[in-house]
Design a protein around this motif. Structure first.
Motif, PDB file in Angstrom:
ATOM      1  N   GLY A   1       0.790  -1.216   0.000  1.00 37.05           N
ATOM      2  CA  GLY A   1       0.000   0.000   0.000  1.00 37.05           C
ATOM      3  C   GLY A   1       0.828   1.273   0.000  1.00 37.05           C
ATOM      4  N   THR A   2       0.168   2.373  -0.351  1.00 38.75           N
ATOM      5  CA  THR A   2       0.784   3.700  -0.349  1.00 38.75           C
ATOM      6  C   THR A   2      -0.128   4.647   0.420  1.00 38.75           C
TER       7      THR A   2
ATOM      8  N   GLN B   1       5.397   5.047   0.930  1.00 35.27           N
ATOM      9  CA  GLN B   1       5.264   3.594   0.838  1.00 35.27           C
ATOM     10  C   GLN B   1       6.479   2.950   1.508  1.00 35.27           C
ATOM     11  N   ARG B   2       6.461   1.636   1.616  1.00 33.76           N
ATOM     12  CA  ARG B   2       7.642   0.938   2.120  1.00 33.76           C
ATOM     13  C   ARG B   2       8.742   1.006   1.062  1.00 33.76           C
TER      14      ARG B   2
ATOM     15  N   ARG C   1      11.042   1.662  11.832  1.00 29.37           N
ATOM     16  CA  ARG C   1      11.522   1.087  10.575  1.00 29.37           C
ATOM     17  C   ARG C   1      10.383   0.676   9.649  1.00 29.37           C
ATOM     18  N   ALA C   2       9.178   0.558  10.210  1.00 34.34           N
ATOM     19  CA  ALA C   2       8.030   0.154   9.410  1.00 34.34           C
ATOM     20  C   ALA C   2       7.239   1.340   8.867  1.00 34.34           C
ATOM     21  N   ILE C   3       7.653   2.560   9.192  1.00 28.62           N
ATOM     22  CA  ILE C   3       6.918   3.738   8.738  1.00 28.62           C
ATOM     23  C   ILE C   3       7.113   3.919   7.231  1.00 28.62           C
ATOM     24  N   PRO C   4       6.043   4.127   6.458  1.00 32.28           N
ATOM     25  CA  PRO C   4       6.191   4.386   5.021  1.00 32.28           C
ATOM     26  C   PRO C   4       7.086   5.601   4.766  1.00 32.28           C
TER      27      PRO C   4
END
Length: 414
Positions: free
Chosen positions: A233-234, A286-287, A321-324
């Motif tokens: 996702g974005t 996004q990731r 670290r998981a933040i887009p």
């Protein structure tokens, strides 16, 4: 640490994956969990800021094998690092649900900095690599989240994901009293690979054309970005997202200007570029990889590029670290990596070699299917920020190399 006859802290503190080199460790056993043919000890180093939790599986043997370093000894035998013993290593694969019937050998790779990697042979051929995370955090490790998503999407630009292993441990800082995180994961082993840094460095030293490889790499990065956006996702960037990036840029610039006079001379121009970038329409979040450079890509013989190590900064909290994030951050990292390869290689026409690689990489990235549009001003701002960070590092550690990031700053400002 009453479980031990001798305190194993000294052994832990000597390992390359121990992150507390700047302080005297203060260890305690947070938990001891059963593991295949071993005990998984979780050591908390309370001397760090923040305290750090380490994954230390140990196995008991009657006689140490060649390569074993004795960590503790009592009347029942010797305690040694379990990762070097096949029963424990193969047992982890079995815990992940993998078929281990064809495993014929295991070996630990040397040179790892923050983790321990184990290679497994099936019928005498290396086919699987397992990464055991040495520092543990609550939450799934991004290496697992991202590589699993890319593998499930059929991306040809990452090794095939095979499985992962989680665990729980006590955590007084959580309402539940328990944390859960990733211990290890396994993926396809790629024989005969070389990392992009070593290949690019050889080409730069010899002044050999590297634009074909750079183009292929641009296509690979675009493919990974597109697949990550589709799979995970974005999101539209919020004003607070832009503001937090601005704060980070300006904080690094202020530190660099205070420590490096040449950066202070470029302060006004740098701030002007940041202002212009912050006023532009930003791409969707996004990731991303988050730490992309030539050392994070592998060239497979006759098989193109694979991008690896999506873990992010191992000492950052997992939720951060998981933040887009913004794809231009990855692009900037790779562009700066070409500059460093040219500088270290110091071959004929080094600056022209780097510029040609960068142009080929960008051209392929922007022309790839599903490519994310790159705003040139925002990209320049990320390149500038990367070079500013490098100037701080070089001033503190390698002053003779300061010219490399300064040239990067000038190129971004040009």
């Amino acid at each position: 640490m009453q479980q031990f006859t001798n305190d194993p802290s000294a052994w832990v503190a000597r390992q390359r994956w121990y992150a507390g080199k700047s302080h005297e460790p203060k260890f305690r056993v947070l938990d001891a969990q059963p593991a295949p043919a071993a005990t998984r000890y979780l050591f908390m180093d309370d001397a760090g800021s923040p305290p750090m939790l380490y994954n230390v599986p140990l196995t008991r043997v009657a006689t140490p094998a060649e390569g074993d370093e004795v960590i503790d000894r009592d009347a029942d035998g010797f305690l040694v690092d379990a990762t070097r013993h096949a029963d424990f290593a193969i047992g982890m694969l079995a815990e992940m649900g993998l078929d281990v019937s064809r495993i014929t050998g295991t070996r630990v790779l040397t040179g790892e900095q923050s983790n321990t990697s184990i290679v497994f042979d099936e019928d005498g051929e290396p086919t699987i690599i397992l990464k055991l995370f040495r520092t543990l955090h609550h939450g799934e490790n991004p290496d697992v989240t991202v590589q699993r998503a890319l593998s499930e999407a059929g991306s040809p630009f990452v090794p095939r994901f095979l499985g992962s292993l989680d665990a729980e441990w006590p955590d007084v800082g959580r309402d539940s009293g328990t944390a859960r995180g990733t211990l290890a994961f396994a993926q396809e082993f790629l024989p005969g690979v070389r990392d992009g840094w070593s290949i690019a460095l050889d080409a730069a030293r010899a002044g050999q054309d590297f634009t074909g490889a750079a183009r292929d790499l641009g296509t690979a990065v675009a493919g990974v970005h597109a697949a990550l956006g589709a799979a995970l996702g974005t999101a539209e960037p919020r004003p607070e997202d832009v503001a937090s990036t601005a704060i980070a840029w300006r904080r690094r610039l202020a530190i660099a200007a205070a420590e490096v006079p040449a950066v202070a001379d470029r302060l006004d121009a740098s701030e002007a570029l940041y202002r212009e970038a912050l006023e532009r329409p930003w791409p969707r979040l996004q990731r991303i990889h988050g730490d992309l450079h030539l050392g994070q890509v592998l060239a497979v013989p006759h098989g193109g590029w694979r991008i690896v190590d999506f873990e992010g900064e191992p000492l950052r909290p997992m939720e951060e670290r998981a933040i887009p994030d913004l794809p231009p951050r990855d692009i900037a990292g790779m562009l700066r990596s070409f500059d460093y390869a040219a500088a270290v290689g110091d071959g004929p026409g080094a600056a022209e070699w780097a510029a040609a690689c960068q142009a080929a990489f960008l051209d392929a990235y922007t022309g790839a299917d599903g490519a994310i549009e790159l705003d040139p001003v925002i990209l320049k701002a990320f390149v500038l920020d990367k070079a500013v960070y490098e100037s701080i590092y070089e001033a503190r550690n390698r002053p003779d190399w300061l010219a490399v990031p300064l040239a990067g700053i000038d190129a971004a400002l040009a």
